[in-house]
Design an enzyme around this catalytic site. Structure first.
Site, PDB file in Angstrom:
ATOM      1  CB  CYS A   1      18.592   2.136  -6.874  1.00  0.00           C
ATOM      2  SG  CYS A   1      17.803   2.890  -8.302  1.00  0.00           S
TER       3      CYS A   1
ATOM      4  CG  ASP B   1      25.822   5.395 -11.360  1.00  0.00           C
ATOM      5  OD1 ASP B   1      25.107   5.726 -12.323  1.00  0.00           O
ATOM      6  OD2 ASP B   1      25.365   5.145 -10.225  1.00  0.00           O
TER       7      ASP B   1
ATOM      8  CG  HIS C   1      22.863   3.022 -10.902  1.00  0.00           C
ATOM      9  ND1 HIS C   1      22.965   3.977  -9.921  1.00  0.00           N
ATOM     10  CD2 HIS C   1      21.613   2.495 -10.794  1.00  0.00           C
ATOM     11  CE1 HIS C   1      21.828   4.038  -9.249  1.00  0.00           C
ATOM     12  NE2 HIS C   1      20.993   3.148  -9.756  1.00  0.00           N
TER      13      HIS C   1
END
Length: 264
Positions: free
Chosen positions: A143, A200, A232
């Protein structure tokens, strides 16, 4: 590794903990918190008695140095690495205690990239001080930590390998965070494998393709693997975004990438 229900140690804003969450014990490991010269904490793990080990730095998600990241550190230690994750956000607030993601984003926005790079330099020096081998060092991140991994590869070209997981490639350019991976693509000298999800919405495929083009134009030793239907956070086994098949495949690719470049 075992699977179980919700446990303590996860960020409050991460929501309900999935039944798929992976727990890796510290049995057979030396694991714990260290304090870096800057005063920032770092979670580390290594096989008990291990010396001259390859190093994997781990860059945390926006949720902080919570249990998922610590578990990843232990997973890597079980594979024979000296793994360490410096907490590069805590001096600006505690993401684990933040009530929601917006509050966490406010913390993240205050963390200057040059300072973050210095924390990872300190973490690598800490590993070296414990007789690990800095010449066989890699970084991985998830992330926001995926963004950090790209930037650290540009910052420290002598690294052996880098594997960013779904790190944002572009965003607001601020005094604290003036450059993004898309801006440093031409500077990447470290063998780098990006792992991204094709579903994502926070990282559009056209931006991933633009990143790949810039890397290719620069002759960077880099590649990006896109999992078409993965969202994601597809490696985050504690969240609903987890995709077991893609996560296991990507983890295997990461380890193979490390080995291919002498980290392992």
């Amino acid at each position: 590794m075992t699977q179980g229900s919700r446990e303590e140690g996860f960020a409050a804003a991460a929501g309900a903990i999935s039944a798929h969450v992976v727990h890796t014990s510290a049995e057979g490991l030396e694991a714990g918190l260290a304090t870096l010269p800057s005063g920032s904490p770092a979670y580390y793990a290594l096989p008990e008695g291990g010396r001259d080990l390859p190093v994997v730095l781990v860059a945390q998600e926006i949720f902080g140095l919570h249990e998922h990241i610590r578990d990843i550190v232990r997973r890597l230690a079980k594979l024979g690495y000296f793994s360490v994750a410096p907490d590069y956000l805590i001096r600006y607030g505690d993401p684990m205690a933040a009530p929601d993601v917006d509050a966490i984003r406010a913390i993240v926005a205050r963390a200057p990239d040059p300072e973050t790079m210095a924390f990872f330099d300190e973490a690598l020096a800490f590993a070296e001080s414990r007789d690990a081998d800095p010449k066989r060092a890699a970084i991985t991140g998830f992330c926001w930590g995926g963004r950090i991994a790209w930037l650290y590869a540009a910052h420290r070209p002598e690294l052996a390998a880098c594997v960013p997981w779904y790190g944002r490639l572009d965003g607001p350019h601020t005094p604290e965070q003036p450059r993004w991976p898309i801006d440093v693509a031409g500077e990447i000298k470290v063998p780098t494998l990006g792992l991204y999800g094709g579903a994502d919405p926070s990282i559009p495929l056209d931006l991933v393709q633009q990143m790949m083009q810039r890397l290719a134009e620069a002759g960077a030793p880099a590649d990006i693997m896109v999992y078409d239907d993965a969202p994601h956070g597809f490696f985050a086994d504690y969240r609903a975004s987890y995709r077991e098949q893609e996560a296991k495949d990507a983890w295997g690719r990461m380890l193979a990438w490390f080995r291919a470049y002498g980290v392992g």
